[in-house]
Design an enzyme around this catalytic site. Structure first.
Site: not given
Ligand SMILES: [Zn+2]
Ligand SMILES: [Zn+2]
Length: 314
Positions: A65, A141, A212
């Site tokens: 993403d 992350h 993130d």
């Molecule tokens: Zn993300």
């Molecule tokens: Zn991520």
């Protein structure tokens, strides 16, 4: 002053109103695209900022993403957008995946349409100019080599025009040299030092961008006293365990970091469609009032501790 244009503010999948992660940070003529989720090129068109000088892309991590839009962007550049060079900065894991996407899928042996440089990010300064620098710092992350980015304007000593007038310093190159910290000799033979016309140093604007992340305790240092912190808020506190399982933050955790680090303004992004925007805002605002939830095409300018919202980007 930095300006940030949000192009995509959704977590993991797009929604009707939100595209996938992408934002542009500008400083004068410099522009940095941070992350490039699927659909970013259309968001760039719709935002009106255009592709010009969009030649530096900073990637926070390698989840799809955040990177799939690079394929479409390169494909478009290979047809009609004239960019002489493109630099993509990312940690090693993300960079390997980007290499596969661009060279394995998009180009497949064809020459890149411009000088294309994939730059492996390590902690520290990755870009520097006379006015500001950009540094990368590690973020925790899922997956290795995730990074956040700090945009740090250099401190400046303001020119005291009244002082210069009182000293009878003529307009022109003498004043310019003094502003730049150089001593000058005036036409009348007097010698003037910069200290006579420059005030005490004022710190520049600091903008911190965190993609993130599942932790905030290791981010307090880099966020300390930042003028603007842009950070994900994928979950609400009612699903704090799920946030931890997927290494994401709740809106409350993001706001608590803002409080602990003494930041001036907070903008939340990477918003999940499972929640209403006003609930995300309310949860954060309860502990940190200077908070906004970014929407696609929002523009914010940060000038020291002042956050402005111009009608649209130039
Ligand atoms: Zn993300
Ligand atoms: Zn991520």
């Amino acid at each position: 002053m930095f300006e940030i244009v949000f192009l995509g503010t959704s977590a993991s999948a797009p929604s009707v109103h939100r595209g996938l992660s992408a934002q542009v940070v500008k400083h004068d003529e410099f522009r940095f695209l941070i992350d490039c989720g699927e659909g970013t090129q259309r968001q760039i068109l719709q935002s009106g900022i255009g592709f010009k000088r969009l030649n530096r892309i900073l990637i926070t991590h390698g989840h799809l993403d955040h990177i799939l839009g690079l394929a479409g962007l390169l494909s478009t550049f290979s047809r009609w957008e004239a960019i002489d060079e493109l630099e993509i900065y990312a940690g090693k894991w993300a960079l390997d995946r980007i290499h596969d996407l661009l060279f394995g899928v998009v180009l497949r042996g064809a020459r890149p349409p411009m000088a294309l440089r994939l730059v492996e990010v390590r902690p520290g300064v990755i870009f520097e100019d006379a006015e500001f620098s950009v540094s990368a710092f590690p973020v925790d992350h899922r997956g290795s080599d995730c990074y956040g980015y700090l945009f740090d304007e250099k401190s400046r000593r303001p020119f005291l025009a009244e002082q210069a007038d009182a000293l009878d310093i003529p307009q022109g190159p003498w004043r310019r040299d003094l502003v730049n910290g150089q001593s000058v000799t005036l036409p009348d033979g007097r010698h003037i030092d910069p200290d006579q016309v420059l005030g005490p140093a004022r710190p520049g604007t600091r903008l911190v961008h965190v993609g993130d992340t599942g932790r905030t305790d290791n981010l307090r240092g880099v966020c300390q006293s930042a003028d603007l912190l842009v950070i994900e808020a994928t979950y609400l506190q009612e699903e704090v365990q799920m946030a931890a399982d997927f290494a994401h933050l709740t809106a409350l955790q993001a706001a608590e970091l803002a409080v602990q680090a003494g930041v001036k303004h907070l903008v939340l992004t990477h918003i999940s469609r499972r929640y209403r925007e006003r609930d995300v805002l309310a949860e954060a605002r309860a502990v940190f009032p200077q908070v906004n939830v970014a929407r696609d095409f929002d523009v914010f300018q940060i000038k020291r501790d002042e956050l402005l919202r111009p009608a649209q980007s130039d």
